[in-house]
Write a protein that holds these residues in place. Structure first.
Motif, mmCIF file in Angstrom:
data_model
loop_
_atom_site.group_PDB
_atom_site.id
_atom_site.type_symbol
_atom_site.label_atom_id
_atom_site.label_comp_id
_atom_site.label_asym_id
_atom_site.label_seq_id
_atom_site.Cartn_x
_atom_site.Cartn_y
_atom_site.Cartn_z
ATOM 1 N N SER A 1 -0.060 -14.704 1.322
ATOM 2 C CA SER A 1 1.061 -15.103 0.464
ATOM 3 C C SER A 1 1.467 -13.954 -0.481
ATOM 4 C CB SER A 1 0.668 -16.386 -0.270
ATOM 5 O OG SER A 1 1.043 -16.354 -1.595
ATOM 6 N N TYR A 2 0.495 -13.215 -1.029
ATOM 7 C CA TYR A 2 0.828 -12.080 -1.905
ATOM 8 C C TYR A 2 1.617 -11.010 -1.131
ATOM 9 C CZ TYR A 2 -2.347 -13.891 -5.505
ATOM 10 O OH TYR A 2 -2.953 -14.666 -6.454
ATOM 11 N N VAL A 3 1.151 -10.731 0.089
ATOM 12 C CA VAL A 3 1.793 -9.689 0.898
ATOM 13 C C VAL A 3 3.217 -10.107 1.291
ATOM 14 C CG1 VAL A 3 1.669 -8.620 3.194
ATOM 15 C CG2 VAL A 3 -0.347 -8.647 1.727
ATOM 16 N N THR A 4 3.375 -11.394 1.592
ATOM 17 C CA THR A 4 4.713 -11.903 1.924
ATOM 18 C C THR A 4 5.646 -11.744 0.723
ATOM 19 O OG1 THR A 4 3.621 -13.520 3.328
ATOM 20 C CG2 THR A 4 5.927 -13.934 2.850
ATOM 21 N N GLY A 5 5.132 -12.048 -0.462
ATOM 22 C CA GLY A 5 5.930 -11.907 -1.686
ATOM 23 C C GLY A 5 6.348 -10.457 -1.917
ATOM 24 N N LYS A 6 5.442 -9.540 -1.639
ATOM 25 C CA LYS A 6 5.747 -8.113 -1.839
ATOM 26 C C LYS A 6 6.822 -7.655 -0.853
ATOM 27 C CE LYS A 6 1.245 -7.331 -3.830
ATOM 28 N NZ LYS A 6 -0.177 -7.099 -3.640
ATOM 29 N N ALA A 7 6.734 -8.163 0.379
ATOM 30 C CA ALA A 7 7.740 -7.796 1.393
ATOM 31 C C ALA A 7 9.109 -8.358 0.991
ATOM 32 C CB ALA A 7 7.320 -8.337 2.752
ATOM 33 N N GLY B 1 16.076 -3.442 -1.774
ATOM 34 C CA GLY B 1 16.654 -2.472 -0.825
ATOM 35 C C GLY B 1 15.689 -1.436 -0.283
ATOM 36 N N PHE B 2 14.361 -1.715 -0.392
ATOM 37 C CA PHE B 2 13.380 -0.785 0.176
ATOM 38 C C PHE B 2 13.259 -1.007 1.671
ATOM 39 C CE2 PHE B 2 10.289 -0.825 -3.748
ATOM 40 C CZ PHE B 2 11.286 -0.262 -4.511
ATOM 41 N N LYS B 3 12.676 -0.001 2.325
ATOM 42 C CA LYS B 3 12.117 -0.241 3.644
ATOM 43 C C LYS B 3 10.697 -0.748 3.387
ATOM 44 C CE LYS B 3 10.848 2.038 7.917
ATOM 45 N NZ LYS B 3 10.702 3.325 8.610
ATOM 46 N N ASN B 4 10.344 -1.860 4.009
ATOM 47 C CA ASN B 4 8.997 -2.388 3.820
ATOM 48 C C ASN B 4 8.292 -2.480 5.157
ATOM 49 O OD1 ASN B 4 7.194 -5.070 4.001
ATOM 50 N ND2 ASN B 4 7.015 -4.190 1.965
ATOM 51 N N CYS C 1 7.343 -7.203 -9.666
ATOM 52 C CA CYS C 1 8.498 -6.424 -10.129
ATOM 53 C C CYS C 1 8.049 -5.007 -10.529
ATOM 54 C CB CYS C 1 9.105 -7.165 -11.317
ATOM 55 S SG CYS C 1 10.412 -6.292 -12.136
ATOM 56 N N CYS C 2 6.902 -4.920 -11.204
ATOM 57 C CA CYS C 2 6.395 -3.595 -11.607
ATOM 58 C C CYS C 2 5.938 -2.792 -10.398
ATOM 59 C CB CYS C 2 5.270 -3.745 -12.637
ATOM 60 S SG CYS C 2 5.902 -4.357 -14.216
ATOM 61 N N LEU C 3 5.502 -3.483 -9.361
ATOM 62 C CA LEU C 3 5.153 -2.788 -8.114
ATOM 63 C C LEU C 3 6.403 -2.119 -7.527
ATOM 64 C CD1 LEU C 3 3.130 -2.227 -5.761
ATOM 65 C CD2 LEU C 3 3.887 -4.402 -4.774
ATOM 66 N N MET C 4 7.515 -2.822 -7.594
ATOM 67 C CA MET C 4 8.772 -2.242 -7.094
ATOM 68 C C MET C 4 9.137 -1.006 -7.934
ATOM 69 S SD MET C 4 9.428 -4.265 -4.629
ATOM 70 C CE MET C 4 7.770 -4.861 -4.388
ATOM 71 N N GLU C 5 8.980 -1.151 -9.256
ATOM 72 C CA GLU C 5 9.302 -0.046 -10.161
ATOM 73 C C GLU C 5 8.410 1.160 -9.854
ATOM 74 O OE1 GLU C 5 10.462 -1.403 -14.317
ATOM 75 O OE2 GLU C 5 8.902 0.097 -14.695
ATOM 76 N N ASN C 6 7.117 0.903 -9.636
ATOM 77 C CA ASN C 6 6.179 1.997 -9.332
ATOM 78 C C ASN C 6 6.537 2.683 -8.018
ATOM 79 O OD1 ASN C 6 4.817 1.420 -11.656
ATOM 80 N ND2 ASN C 6 3.012 0.543 -10.683
#
Ligand code: NAP
Length: 283
Positions: free
Chosen positions: A46-52, A59-62, A267-272
């Motif tokens: 579930s965490y990995v799905t949320g990150k994707a 707009g990242f490539k995941n 959200c901070c993961l995206m920022e990083n």
């Protein structure tokens, strides 16, 4: 006031998505986050799905790489080394926990510091404690952003952090200290915990025990940030380490669970990831 991490994360992701469109035009490709998941643990899935999902939203490539639990430590190391060398990959994250036969310490140290979007690499951790430039760990960074969004002044305030884990309690304490709070760190051996907690202007709780913090542990007007994610033993629903209903009567600001620190961590993961991408592009 209830501080919604969900709303703040949505707002920040919208801003990031607009930036990513500009960066993609400027640098010729979008940021690329690779997440490795070993095994089928439902919480990790579930965490990995949320990150994707968040990656796509901004707009990242995941790329999510799923590996069977039987993967050896050396095979996982080899995979990470390949990603470290890949110029089209900006962030590498290995979802924890890993199966017992794999050393998490070795895996974390294998991810190159420049692609360590979780901020767990020993060199990033050392840089944080030495006040050098580094990737900040996502959950602690999210805690500070939630406080700032709520307009809570941190400088000069008494902050109490309950929990001293490497991924939450310790770095949260360090970031609060860097924002000039006076910080008390509490743990399972702390005596008179309720008394200490009641003195806090800012109370951050990260212990992993459902509704552990009761109203008598919260001072009138305190800002309460609940990092815990647990199952309520009575209802089976998600709940925090703080008894939200009871404590919201005393707190000036408080985060809910779910919808508080969780969305801000992602959200901070995206920022990083954007930070690592820009560093790579501007090398
Ligand atoms: P952890 O590694 O198990 O650490 C728990 C900490 O709580 C330890 O420092 C422990 O003290 C302390 N503790 C345990 N019982 C206590 C008690 N009765 N009184 C005072 N302190 C006590 O946990 P973690 O990884 O930090 O995670 C904590 C919680 O945050 C969990 O619910 C986890 O799911 C959640 N979490 C949420 C996010 C998010 O994004 N929202 C991210 C990470 C974690 P000792 O050091 O003395 O053992």
């Amino acid at each position: 006031m209830i501080i919604s991490g969900k709303d703040l994360a949505a707002e920040l992701k919208k801003e990031m998505a607009a930036d990513v469109v500009k960066y993609t035009a400027q640098y010729g490709r979008a940021p690329h986050l690779v997440v490795i998941l070993v095994g089928n643990d439902p919480a990790s899935v579930s965490y990995v799905t949320g990150k994707a999902k968040d990656s796509l939203e901004v707009g990242f490539k995941n790329t999510t790489i799923r590996k069977d639990e039987s993967i050896s430590e050396d095979e996982l190391v080899a995979l990470i080394e390949e990603l470290n060398a890949d110029k089209e990959v900006d962030g590498v994250l290995v979802q924890l926990p890993l199966p017992k036969h794999i050393s998490e310490d070795r895996i974390i140290a294998t991810i190159s510091k420049e692609k360590d979007v979780d901020g767990f690499h020993p060199l990033n951790v050392a840089a944080l404690w030495q006040k050098q430039e580094c990737v900040l760990p996502c959950t602690p960074k999210g805690v500070i952003k939630l406080l700032q969004r709520a307009g809570v002044e941190i400088a000069g305030k008494r902050a109490v952090v309950i929990g001293r884990s490497n991924i939450v309690g310790l770095p949260v304490s360090k970031l609060l200290l860097d924002h000039n709070a006076t910080v008390t760190m509490c743990h399972s051996r702390t005596q008179n915990l309720a008394e200490i907690a009641r003195e806090a202007d800012i109370l951050v709780v990260a212990i992993g025990k459902p509704k552990f913090v009761t109203a008598d542990m919260v001072g009138e007007g305190a800002a309460v940030i609940d990092v815990g994610v647990n199952r309520d033993p009575e209802t089976g629903k998600l709940c925090g380490d703080v008894d939200f209903e009871a404590c919201k009567e005393k707190a000036s600001v408080i985060t809910p669970v779910p919808g508080g620190c969780g969305p801000m961590t992602r959200c901070c993961l995206m920022e990083n990831t954007i930070e690592c991408y820009l560093n790579q592009m501007n090398k």
